[in-house]
Design an enzyme around this catalytic site. Structure first.
Site, short mmCIF file in Angstrom:
data_model
loop_
_atom_site.label_atom_id
_atom_site.label_comp_id
_atom_site.label_asym_id
_atom_site.label_seq_id
_atom_site.Cartn_x
_atom_site.Cartn_y
_atom_site.Cartn_z
N GLY A 1 0.14 1.66 -1.32
CA GLY A 1 -1.17 2.25 -1.10
C GLY A 1 -1.56 2.91 -2.40
N GLY B 1 -1.16 5.14 -4.88
CA GLY B 1 -0.13 6.11 -5.22
C GLY B 1 -0.46 6.97 -6.42
N ARG C 1 -12.50 3.83 -13.03
CA ARG C 1 -13.01 2.46 -13.13
C ARG C 1 -14.20 2.29 -12.19
NH1 ARG C 1 -8.49 0.76 -9.68
NH2 ARG C 1 -7.23 0.25 -11.49
N ASP D 1 -2.03 -6.98 -3.37
CA ASP D 1 -2.72 -5.70 -3.43
C ASP D 1 -3.55 -5.57 -4.69
OD1 ASP D 1 0.13 -5.59 -4.40
OD2 ASP D 1 -0.55 -3.69 -5.23
#
Length: 468
Positions: A93, A95, A182, A257
């Site tokens: 996930g 992190g 980003r 991911d």
């Protein structure tokens, strides 16, 4: 009478709230010792109405994470699973990052501002939640170069040095720290859907598909939103894989991911641009089997999309999903022709002729006598444009055959930008990346980085004109 174009207003959004109850967890940003602004992308900020922020306000929002008015009132760490080098991992996930804000850009697209290095979250496991300054600098270079080369990529919006000393096992330590922001067209990953499927959250899969169609693709969800989402992901990822090849780019970590459902490239760790057309070239030192090598990226991306279909099979029959997956090879074949000819700057013809031309380019470049960047620079518009250090190589039979296939092709746009009068192409190989970092690390000299970003953007202007 017409006036000057009106500046883009800031249009905040909280669309993610529709799915945040099962997709994310509220978190807090780290409190950094210092916030030194190192890079602000005013070109990107102009598109979302944030270019007028003062440096102090910019640092408050993107270093201290003061919420942007009207957008998310608190950061959200996204939940997802993923196949990492083909091994399924449910313990991942966000992190060391989170979704900080959402907004509508000047093209009416929903965009995310997400972070990297913003502190620990429930998914940090044993990580410190930080980003090295070198890692942030590398992401600037990757995103700027890819954007110039026509790859659909996230953009580095901000980089702020944070004043901590980080210890890493794969680079000299202690090293300087940073937090990066980003701008991306969504952070919903294939792994986001995989998590829902693994947990048996079938209603949530449908809700997420509807969210994606409505907010990311501008479509009204129909009766089978999961099938339509798969169609869009297959088409988009085929184009993404093709654009990597035309750019000579190796992402390095194409795990599920790291594949966005909008097929926009993002999250740059051990990336590289391969100097030569070397199908076995790898970017990650830990990719011992070459799983994500230059020439295997299309296969890797297709494999990831198959995992999306497997997740969607929890709510849609395999018989409906399989034919959509089967379209990937043909879509990729057409996309790589389009991408290669767009970078070369020549018009397309019929499908077979274009494929033959692409195969001839690959055959000419495979011996490694000419770098990828040198070839596309010297042959822009489909003709040798003048004297070059590679002239001897261009007399080889493979290049003679290529020249014959280019006969009758016309440039897709003008070659009137000053970039084309340069002696050498604008490249981004690892030696230059290390040289730029050495000036920052040794002397705190950001001049080479700023000059390189300006050169890349100049090349991007020339390529955009050539693409027509």
């Amino acid at each position: 009478m017409t006036g000057d174009p009106q500046p883009t207003p800031f249009r905040p959004s909280t669309a993610i709230d529709e799915v945040a109850d099962f997709l994310a967890d509220p978190v807090e940003a780290a409190d950094f010792p210092r916030t030194i602004l190192r890079f602000r992308n005013d070109r990107a900020a102009t598109q979302v109405g944030l270019a007028d922020l003062t440096d102090a306000a910019w640092t408050a929002h993107f270093g201290r994470f003061l919420p942007l008015e009207g957008s998310l009132h608190r950061p959200l760490a996204l939940r997802y699973h993923g196949h990492q080098f083909r091994a399924y991992n449910p313990d991942i996930g966000d992190g060391r990052g989170f979704l900080f804000a959402q907004m509508i850009d000047d093209r009416d697209r929903l965009l995310d501002l997400g972070t990297k290095g913003s502190g620990q979250t429930p998914y940090s496991r044993f990580g410190d939640g930080r980003l090295t300054l070198k890692g942030g600098m590398r992401e600037i270079l990757a995103t700027e170069m890819l954007e110039a080369l026509g790859v659909r990529t996230s953009r580095t919006f901000s980089l702020i040095e944070t004043g901590e000393a980080l210890h890493r096992g794969d680079e000299p330590s202690p090293t300087r720290s940073s937090v990066l922001v980003r701008m991306s067209h969504s952070h919903v990953r294939i792994g986001s859907v995989q998590r829902l499927a693994t947990l048996g959250l079938t209603d949530e899969i449908t809700r997420l598909a509807r969210y994606a169609l409505r907010h990311l693709f501008g479509e009204k969800p129909g009766d089978t939103p999961e099938l339509r989402l798969l169609e869009l992901v297959v088409a988009g990822t085929a184009r993404l894989a093709a654009s990597y090849m035309a750019a000579g780019f190796v992402h390095g970590v194409l795990n599920t991911d790291n594949i966005n459902v909008t097929a926009e490239s993002f999250d740059y760790g051990p990336w590289r641009f391969t100097p030569h057309w070397d199908m076995g070239f790898t970017a990650a030192y830990f990719d011992h089997q070459g799983l994500y090598a230059f020439g295997r990226q299309a296969h890797a991306i297709h494999w990831n999309v198959v995992q999306l279909a497997i997740a969607l099979s929890k709510v849609q029959p395999v018989e409906a999903l399989a034919p959509i997956l089967d379209t990937f090879p043909a879509l990729y074949e057409r996309a790589i022709s389009d991408a290669m000819l767009a970078r070369l700057g020549v018009t397309t013809a019929d499908e077979q002729a274009d494929l033959a031309l692409v195969q001839a380019i690959e055959a000419a470049l495979t011996p490694g006598e000419v770098t990828i960047d040198r070839f596309f620079f010297d042959w822009a518009g489909g003709r040798r444009r003048g004297a070059s250090p590679a002239d001897a190589a261009y007399d080889a039979p493979a290049f003679v055959e290529l020249a014959g296939l280019l006969e009758g092709r016309t440039p897709s746009g003008p070659l009137d930008h000053p970039h084309w009068t340069d002696a050498n192409p604008c490249s981004m190989h690892i030696e230059e990346v290390e040289e730029i970092w050495s000036h920052i690390d040794r002397d705190d000299d950001w001049g080479q980085l700023n000059a390189k970003v300006a050169a890349i953007r100049r090349m991007g202007e020339a390529l955009a004109r050539l693409r027509g």
